[in-house]
Design a protein around this motif. Structure first.
Motif, PDB file in Angstrom:
ATOM      1  N   GLN A 111       0.835  -1.211   0.000  1.00 50.80           N
ATOM      2  CA  GLN A 111       0.000   0.000   0.000  1.00 50.80           C
ATOM      3  C   GLN A 111       0.871   1.263   0.000  1.00 50.80           C
ATOM      4  O   GLN A 111       0.623   2.217   0.736  1.00 50.80           O
ATOM      5  CB  GLN A 111      -0.969  -0.006   1.189  1.00 50.80           C
ATOM      6  N   LEU A 112       1.872   1.237  -0.874  1.00 50.39           N
ATOM      7  CA  LEU A 112       2.773   2.373  -1.004  1.00 50.39           C
ATOM      8  C   LEU A 112       2.306   3.293  -2.129  1.00 50.39           C
ATOM      9  O   LEU A 112       1.856   2.827  -3.178  1.00 50.39           O
ATOM     10  CB  LEU A 112       4.195   1.893  -1.340  1.00 50.39           C
ATOM     11  N   GLY A 113       2.425   4.577  -1.909  1.00 50.51           N
ATOM     12  CA  GLY A 113       2.286   5.515  -3.007  1.00 50.51           C
ATOM     13  C   GLY A 113       3.597   5.522  -3.764  1.00 50.51           C
ATOM     14  O   GLY A 113       4.635   5.909  -3.209  1.00 50.51           O
ATOM     15  N   ALA A 114       3.599   5.073  -5.008  1.00 53.92           N
ATOM     16  CA  ALA A 114       4.836   4.962  -5.783  1.00 53.92           C
ATOM     17  C   ALA A 114       4.611   5.449  -7.202  1.00 53.92           C
ATOM     18  O   ALA A 114       3.598   5.123  -7.831  1.00 53.92           O
ATOM     19  CB  ALA A 114       5.339   3.516  -5.797  1.00 53.92           C
ATOM     20  N   LEU A 115       5.555   6.211  -7.704  1.00 52.76           N
ATOM     21  CA  LEU A 115       5.509   6.719  -9.073  1.00 52.76           C
ATOM     22  C   LEU A 115       6.701   6.163  -9.827  1.00 52.76           C
ATOM     23  O   LEU A 115       7.855   6.473  -9.518  1.00 52.76           O
ATOM     24  CB  LEU A 115       5.545   8.246  -9.095  1.00 52.76           C
ATOM     25  N   PHE A 116       6.425   5.324 -10.835  1.00 53.43           N
ATOM     26  CA  PHE A 116       7.451   4.747 -11.690  1.00 53.43           C
ATOM     27  C   PHE A 116       7.528   5.573 -12.973  1.00 53.43           C
ATOM     28  O   PHE A 116       6.504   5.790 -13.641  1.00 53.43           O
ATOM     29  CB  PHE A 116       7.099   3.306 -12.073  1.00 53.43           C
ATOM     30  N   LEU A 117       8.719   6.030 -13.332  1.00 57.14           N
ATOM     31  CA  LEU A 117       8.939   6.697 -14.614  1.00 57.14           C
ATOM     32  C   LEU A 117       9.773   5.765 -15.477  1.00 57.14           C
ATOM     33  O   LEU A 117      10.916   5.432 -15.137  1.00 57.14           O
ATOM     34  CB  LEU A 117       9.642   8.036 -14.417  1.00 57.14           C
ATOM     35  N   VAL A 118       9.174   5.331 -16.583  1.00 51.86           N
ATOM     36  CA  VAL A 118       9.760   4.286 -17.411  1.00 51.86           C
ATOM     37  C   VAL A 118      10.200   4.873 -18.748  1.00 51.86           C
ATOM     38  O   VAL A 118       9.452   5.623 -19.393  1.00 51.86           O
ATOM     39  CB  VAL A 118       8.741   3.151 -17.648  1.00 51.86           C
ATOM     40  N   ARG A 119      11.410   4.541 -19.183  1.00 55.06           N
ATOM     41  CA  ARG A 119      11.897   4.998 -20.478  1.00 55.06           C
ATOM     42  C   ARG A 119      11.343   4.103 -21.585  1.00 55.06           C
ATOM     43  O   ARG A 119      11.541   2.886 -21.566  1.00 55.06           O
ATOM     44  CB  ARG A 119      13.428   4.971 -20.517  1.00 55.06           C
ATOM     45  N   GLU A 120      10.674   4.713 -22.534  1.00 61.38           N
ATOM     46  CA  GLU A 120      10.166   3.999 -23.704  1.00 61.38           C
ATOM     47  C   GLU A 120      10.550   4.807 -24.940  1.00 61.38           C
ATOM     48  O   GLU A 120       9.974   5.852 -25.200  1.00 61.38           O
ATOM     49  CB  GLU A 120       8.653   3.814 -23.628  1.00 61.38           C
ATOM     50  N   ALA A 121      11.552   4.298 -25.686  1.00 65.90           N
ATOM     51  CA  ALA A 121      12.122   5.046 -26.806  1.00 65.90           C
ATOM     52  C   ALA A 121      12.614   6.391 -26.287  1.00 65.90           C
ATOM     53  O   ALA A 121      13.424   6.455 -25.386  1.00 65.90           O
ATOM     54  CB  ALA A 121      11.116   5.185 -27.936  1.00 65.90           C
ATOM     55  N   ASN A 122      12.093   7.480 -26.819  1.00 56.28           N
ATOM     56  CA  ASN A 122      12.501   8.813 -26.370  1.00 56.28           C
ATOM     57  C   ASN A 122      11.479   9.457 -25.447  1.00 56.28           C
ATOM     58  O   ASN A 122      11.524  10.668 -25.204  1.00 56.28           O
ATOM     59  CB  ASN A 122      12.743   9.726 -27.575  1.00 56.28           C
ATOM     60  N   GLU A 123      10.576   8.650 -24.909  1.00 52.08           N
ATOM     61  CA  GLU A 123       9.509   9.167 -24.066  1.00 52.08           C
ATOM     62  C   GLU A 123       9.585   8.578 -22.664  1.00 52.08           C
ATOM     63  O   GLU A 123      10.242   7.569 -22.425  1.00 52.08           O
ATOM     64  CB  GLU A 123       8.141   8.828 -24.680  1.00 52.08           C
ATOM     65  N   LEU A 124       8.911   9.248 -21.728  1.00 52.52           N
ATOM     66  CA  LEU A 124       8.766   8.749 -20.376  1.00 52.52           C
ATOM     67  C   LEU A 124       7.314   8.353 -20.148  1.00 52.52           C
ATOM     68  O   LEU A 124       6.401   9.110 -20.480  1.00 52.52           O
ATOM     69  CB  LEU A 124       9.155   9.801 -19.343  1.00 52.52           C
ATOM     70  N   ARG A 125       7.101   7.164 -19.606  1.00 52.35           N
ATOM     71  CA  ARG A 125       5.748   6.737 -19.256  1.00 52.35           C
ATOM     72  C   ARG A 125       5.644   6.669 -17.745  1.00 52.35           C
ATOM     73  O   ARG A 125       6.504   6.089 -17.070  1.00 52.35           O
ATOM     74  CB  ARG A 125       5.433   5.377 -19.868  1.00 52.35           C
ATOM     75  N   ALA A 126       4.607   7.257 -17.195  1.00 57.45           N
ATOM     76  CA  ALA A 126       4.405   7.283 -15.745  1.00 57.45           C
ATOM     77  C   ALA A 126       3.399   6.204 -15.347  1.00 57.45           C
ATOM     78  O   ALA A 126       2.334   6.085 -15.959  1.00 57.45           O
ATOM     79  CB  ALA A 126       3.916   8.655 -15.296  1.00 57.45           C
ATOM     80  N   ILE A 127       3.738   5.433 -14.332  1.00 57.44           N
ATOM     81  CA  ILE A 127       2.837   4.422 -13.777  1.00 57.44           C
ATOM     82  C   ILE A 127       2.792   4.649 -12.275  1.00 57.44           C
ATOM     83  O   ILE A 127       3.851   4.717 -11.622  1.00 57.44           O
ATOM     84  CB  ILE A 127       3.318   2.991 -14.072  1.00 57.44           C
ATOM     85  N   GLY A 128       1.621   4.756 -11.706  1.00 58.89           N
ATOM     86  CA  GLY A 128       1.515   5.075 -10.290  1.00 58.89           C
ATOM     87  C   GLY A 128       0.690   4.090  -9.502  1.00 58.89           C
ATOM     88  O   GLY A 128      -0.201   3.429 -10.032  1.00 58.89           O
ATOM     89  N   THR A 129       0.999   4.010  -8.207  1.00 59.24           N
ATOM     90  CA  THR A 129       0.185   3.238  -7.272  1.00 59.24           C
ATOM     91  C   THR A 129      -0.183   4.145  -6.114  1.00 59.24           C
ATOM     92  O   THR A 129       0.438   5.186  -5.878  1.00 59.24           O
ATOM     93  CB  THR A 129       0.944   2.008  -6.729  1.00 59.24           C
ATOM     94  N   GLY A 130      -1.214   3.767  -5.381  1.00 55.08           N
ATOM     95  CA  GLY A 130      -1.632   4.568  -4.248  1.00 55.08           C
ATOM     96  C   GLY A 130      -2.021   5.953  -4.676  1.00 55.08           C
ATOM     97  O   GLY A 130      -2.785   6.140  -5.633  1.00 55.08           O
ATOM     98  N   CYS A 131      -1.506   6.989  -4.000  1.00 49.47           N
ATOM     99  CA  CYS A 131      -1.879   8.365  -4.322  1.00 49.47           C
ATOM    100  C   CYS A 131      -1.385   8.796  -5.695  1.00 49.47           C
ATOM    101  O   CYS A 131      -1.847   9.823  -6.220  1.00 49.47           O
ATOM    102  CB  CYS A 131      -1.337   9.311  -3.254  1.00 49.47           C
ATOM    103  N   PHE A 132      -0.474   8.046  -6.300  1.00 47.69           N
ATOM    104  CA  PHE A 132       0.025   8.374  -7.635  1.00 47.69           C
ATOM    105  C   PHE A 132      -0.774   7.685  -8.746  1.00 47.69           C
ATOM    106  O   PHE A 132      -0.499   7.900  -9.930  1.00 47.69           O
ATOM    107  CB  PHE A 132       1.485   7.974  -7.781  1.00 47.69           C
ATOM    108  N   ALA A 133      -1.729   6.826  -8.381  1.00 52.48           N
ATOM    109  CA  ALA A 133      -2.503   6.127  -9.391  1.00 52.48           C
ATOM    110  C   ALA A 133      -3.379   7.099 -10.178  1.00 52.48           C
ATOM    111  O   ALA A 133      -3.823   8.113  -9.665  1.00 52.48           O
ATOM    112  CB  ALA A 133      -3.369   5.048  -8.722  1.00 52.48           C
ATOM    113  N   ASP A 134      -3.629   6.763 -11.423  1.00 55.75           N
ATOM    114  CA  ASP A 134      -4.479   7.604 -12.266  1.00 55.75           C
ATOM    115  C   ASP A 134      -5.862   7.745 -11.646  1.00 55.75           C
ATOM    116  O   ASP A 134      -6.450   6.790 -11.171  1.00 55.75           O
ATOM    117  CB  ASP A 134      -4.630   7.002 -13.668  1.00 55.75           C
ATOM    118  N   GLY A 135      -6.359   8.954 -11.680  1.00 59.45           N
ATOM    119  CA  GLY A 135      -7.707   9.189 -11.175  1.00 59.45           C
ATOM    120  C   GLY A 135      -7.756   9.298  -9.678  1.00 59.45           C
ATOM    121  O   GLY A 135      -8.801   9.420  -9.108  1.00 59.45           O
TER     122      GLY A 135
END
Length: 323
Positions: free
Chosen positions: A299-323
């Motif tokens: 139950q951690l609030g975690a924000l993952f920033l992932v390198r995809e080609a030349n872009e960054l994709r954000a994936i979040g859990t807890g308070c960082f989750a979408d919505g």
């Protein structure tokens, strides 16, 4: 020595006080809102003493630190250590077990071989880097006696607390604030931070989450926090390069080699900065699939920033989750 200042006036003669100084190869900072007559000299001295004590206990860059003495001791030799170091070693062992060895403070030799240790001058030891094998869980090679403030190695191992000591240092800064009856504060060492309460007008503490770029510092987003700690682990701030090969300072205990995956950074919120620091490292090592699963389980609030080609994709859990 720490530096202090007093800035601005707030309702009921509450003022903003700031403190800062050098520690652990970087800098610490603290700010708080308290009465104008706060004894800043005394608080500043306590803050300075707290972080320097942690550095003296847990640095593997100091020849006479508790950690260095433990690292130099022979196998099965009990070494007296501080109560603080004993607590950190126990917590590191627990988090190592929870993360299936993704967090392991026994990476000291691997850190040295990769060019990040005290005596390696930033140079790879290529032959030894090729000798990759998983590290044993730290609980199998280290015994800690908290009651008597001592520890011993059960096998040859070099301990490195870079993934947890700064977080503990931040918690120590917070404890100084609490002992002095201060209800509104933000303290940090490098990018590890912890906040208590809100500002006098009720607003939370606003912090920037850094864009993981190798060559510049730039904010990606701003988060507001209160009564929580935050830490970030990534591949972009501390690294070495040799013959066109870039190596991150983060090690993967499961492979016995420097970490290689697509995650640029992980930011974690937790009750203590020690935990936020360690879990950020563990989630970075685990990668997106396993890391996100663990973050949700804990139950951690975690924000993952992932390198995809030349872009960054954000994936979040807890308070960082979408919505």
């Amino acid at each position: 020595m720490s530096k202090t200042s007093i800035e601005g006036q707030r309702p009921n003669d509450v003022r903003r006080h700031t403190f800062n100084g050098a520690t652990m190869g970087t800098h610490y900072s603290a700010q708080c809102y308290a009465q104008a007559d706060l004894d800043c000299i005394s608080v500043g001295a306590e803050l300075e003493s707290a972080v320097q004590a942690v550095d003296q206990e847990m640095s593997n860059w100091k020849a006479n630190s508790d950690l260095t003495r433990l690292n130099k001791a022979g196998v099965d030799v009990w070494v007296p250590i501080s109560g603080n170091l004993a607590k950190v070693l126990v917590r590191a062992t627990v988090i190592g077990r929870e993360t299936d060895n993704a967090f392991n403070i026994g990476v000291g030799d691997l850190v040295d071989r990769s060019g990040f240790g005290p005596d390696c001058a930033g140079q790879f030891d290529v032959p030894k880097l090729l000798e990759q094998k998983p590290l044993k869980p730290i609980g199998q090679v280290l015994e800690v006696d908290v009651a008597q403030s001592r520890a011993r190695k059960r096998a040859k191992v070099a301990l490195d607390l870079c993934g947890i000591a700064k977080g503990f240092g931040v918690d120590e800064l917070g404890r100084v604030m609490d002992r002095n009856g201060i209800k509104s504060w933000l303290v940090g060492i490098d990018g590890e931070l912890r906040a208590r309460g809100t500002k006098p007008m009720g607003s939370s503490w606003a912090l920037a989450i850094e864009r993981p770029e190798y060559d510049r510092r730039q904010a990606l987003a701003v988060i507001e926090i209160a009564d929580v700690a935050i830490a970030t682990s990534g591949d972009y701030r501390h690294w070495t390069e040799s013959e066109g090969m870039r190596t991150s300072h983060t090690m993967d205990p499961r492979t016995g080699a420097p970490l290689k995956n697509s995650i640029a950074s992980v930011t974690v919120l937790a009750d203590t900065c020690m935990d936020a620091d360690a879990y950020a490292t563990a989630l970075l090592v685990l990668g997106t699939e396993q890391g996100i699963q663990l973050a949700r389980e804990k139950q951690l609030g975690a924000l993952f920033l992932v390198r995809e080609a030349n872009e960054l994709r954000a994936i979040g859990t807890g308070c960082f989750a979408d919505g």
